[in-house]
Design a protein around this motif. Sequence first.
Motif, PDB file in Angstrom:
ATOM      1  N   LYS A 116      -1.339 -11.684  -1.233  1.00 60.41           N
ATOM      2  CA  LYS A 116      -1.096 -10.245  -1.253  1.00 60.41           C
ATOM      3  C   LYS A 116      -2.354  -9.468  -0.873  1.00 60.41           C
ATOM      4  O   LYS A 116      -3.420  -9.674  -1.453  1.00 60.41           O
ATOM      5  CB  LYS A 116      -0.625  -9.795  -2.638  1.00 60.41           C
ATOM      6  CG  LYS A 116       0.746 -10.321  -3.026  1.00 60.41           C
ATOM      7  CD  LYS A 116       1.149  -9.803  -4.400  1.00 60.41           C
ATOM      8  CE  LYS A 116       2.520 -10.312  -4.808  1.00 60.41           C
ATOM      9  NZ  LYS A 116       2.891  -9.844  -6.172  1.00 60.41           N
ATOM     10  N   TRP A 151      -7.428  -5.882  -2.767  1.00 59.19           N
ATOM     11  CA  TRP A 151      -7.455  -4.559  -2.142  1.00 59.19           C
ATOM     12  C   TRP A 151      -8.485  -4.482  -1.029  1.00 59.19           C
ATOM     13  O   TRP A 151      -9.570  -5.053  -1.117  1.00 59.19           O
ATOM     14  CB  TRP A 151      -7.729  -3.487  -3.199  1.00 59.19           C
ATOM     15  CG  TRP A 151      -6.544  -3.308  -4.098  1.00 59.19           C
ATOM     16  CD1 TRP A 151      -6.359  -3.850  -5.337  1.00 59.19           C
ATOM     17  CD2 TRP A 151      -5.366  -2.560  -3.801  1.00 59.19           C
ATOM     18  NE1 TRP A 151      -5.126  -3.480  -5.843  1.00 59.19           N
ATOM     19  CE2 TRP A 151      -4.501  -2.688  -4.930  1.00 59.19           C
ATOM     20  CE3 TRP A 151      -4.945  -1.790  -2.723  1.00 59.19           C
ATOM     21  CZ2 TRP A 151      -3.252  -2.092  -4.977  1.00 59.19           C
ATOM     22  CZ3 TRP A 151      -3.705  -1.193  -2.765  1.00 59.19           C
ATOM     23  CH2 TRP A 151      -2.879  -1.332  -3.876  1.00 59.19           C
ATOM     24  N   GLY A 166      -3.659  -5.478  -0.375  1.00 50.54           N
ATOM     25  CA  GLY A 166      -3.348  -4.070  -0.612  1.00 50.54           C
ATOM     26  C   GLY A 166      -4.253  -3.182   0.223  1.00 50.54           C
ATOM     27  O   GLY A 166      -5.478  -3.352   0.226  1.00 50.54           O
ATOM     28  N   PHE A 220       1.435  -0.596  -7.955  1.00 50.81           N
ATOM     29  CA  PHE A 220       0.702  -1.723  -7.386  1.00 50.81           C
ATOM     30  C   PHE A 220      -0.546  -2.062  -8.207  1.00 50.81           C
ATOM     31  O   PHE A 220      -1.004  -3.206  -8.196  1.00 50.81           O
ATOM     32  CB  PHE A 220       0.312  -1.435  -5.938  1.00 50.81           C
ATOM     33  CG  PHE A 220       1.477  -1.416  -4.988  1.00 50.81           C
ATOM     34  CD1 PHE A 220       2.412  -2.434  -4.988  1.00 50.81           C
ATOM     35  CD2 PHE A 220       1.641  -0.369  -4.074  1.00 50.81           C
ATOM     36  CE1 PHE A 220       3.490  -2.436  -4.111  1.00 50.81           C
ATOM     37  CE2 PHE A 220       2.715  -0.359  -3.192  1.00 50.81           C
ATOM     38  CZ  PHE A 220       3.644  -1.393  -3.213  1.00 50.81           C
ATOM     39  N   ILE A 237      -2.998  -8.744  -6.143  1.00 46.93           N
ATOM     40  CA  ILE A 237      -3.284  -7.995  -4.911  1.00 46.93           C
ATOM     41  C   ILE A 237      -4.786  -7.915  -4.673  1.00 46.93           C
ATOM     42  O   ILE A 237      -5.558  -7.522  -5.556  1.00 46.93           O
ATOM     43  CB  ILE A 237      -2.700  -6.573  -4.976  1.00 46.93           C
ATOM     44  CG1 ILE A 237      -1.167  -6.616  -5.087  1.00 46.93           C
ATOM     45  CG2 ILE A 237      -3.095  -5.765  -3.744  1.00 46.93           C
ATOM     46  CD1 ILE A 237      -0.517  -5.257  -5.281  1.00 46.93           C
ATOM     47  N   GLY A 261       0.834  -1.192   0.000  1.00 46.92           N
ATOM     48  CA  GLY A 261       0.000   0.000   0.000  1.00 46.92           C
ATOM     49  C   GLY A 261       0.862   1.232   0.000  1.00 46.92           C
ATOM     50  O   GLY A 261       2.056   1.178   0.311  1.00 46.92           O
TER      51      GLY A 261
END
Length: 289
Positions: free
Chosen positions: A196, A286, A198, A278, A284, A14
């Motif tokens: 992952k 989120w 984020g 990113f 990722i 992030g």
Amino acid sequence: MPMPHKKKLIVVVGPTGVGKTEYCIQMAEELGTCILNADSRQIYSELKIGTAAPTEEQMRRVKHYFVGTHSITDYYNASIYEQEVQNVLGDVFKDKDVAILSGGSMMYIDAVCNGIDDIPTVDEETRATMKRRLSEEGLEALVEELKHLDPEHYDIVDKKNPRRVVHALEICHMTGKTYSSFRKRIKKERPYDIEKIGLIRPREDMYQRINRRVVKMIEEGLENEALKLFPMRHLNALNTVGYKEMFEYFDNNITLDEAVRRIQSNTRRYMRKQITWFSHDNDIHWKNI
């Protein structure tokens, strides 16, 4: 016969100022594990306030790796970091099923998750020569030399980043080969799963958090921290937002208020760069916090 349980590395990414540190500490406490820091500046023991490194109280709550473990005079890069992280994980996974890697340094995270090309370590003589040439000839001349020696890398390199340009030329001169020839971009397989996460907030919220954090850094003593480092301002580790602007202030080129404003502005710009980087990673997941 049951398959052995595979270990997991949770990677929390992030933009700067989003709140990764406290989020990861709470997660580590719940999971009973540790945090591996992925901030390329927080590894330096001299850069505490200006990098918003985890505090001593936070590190007492959860064991952290790669916080204040090196000096700004040490030679360090993403390749060294990749190897050191794999060594630490080898130990951590002996008695833990999960570990957390957290930070905003895109290249360091990429090196751990995907691997990094086996580029030779530059010898001291070559490094000293290129450092002198950068000082005497300037960046523009070296960019032109890179265009001649390695046109493939010239096309993609950040031509305003002296560290990237100089490193590519160091490899060219030291090995007699192009820097591009060492960049295979082959993803390495890891003996653990990678998840992952984020962290993100609304843009205006991020701007306000960054502005407040810079003011807090000043209140906590950023000026004195930077002043102690001023004689070493030529070191690459100090080519960092927060310190560059303070050095301009010490040179009497800008006021302290202007230095603060520039730190806030440059941090916001870096935040946007991180978000863009990113956003290209589809792995990722989120989370709005």
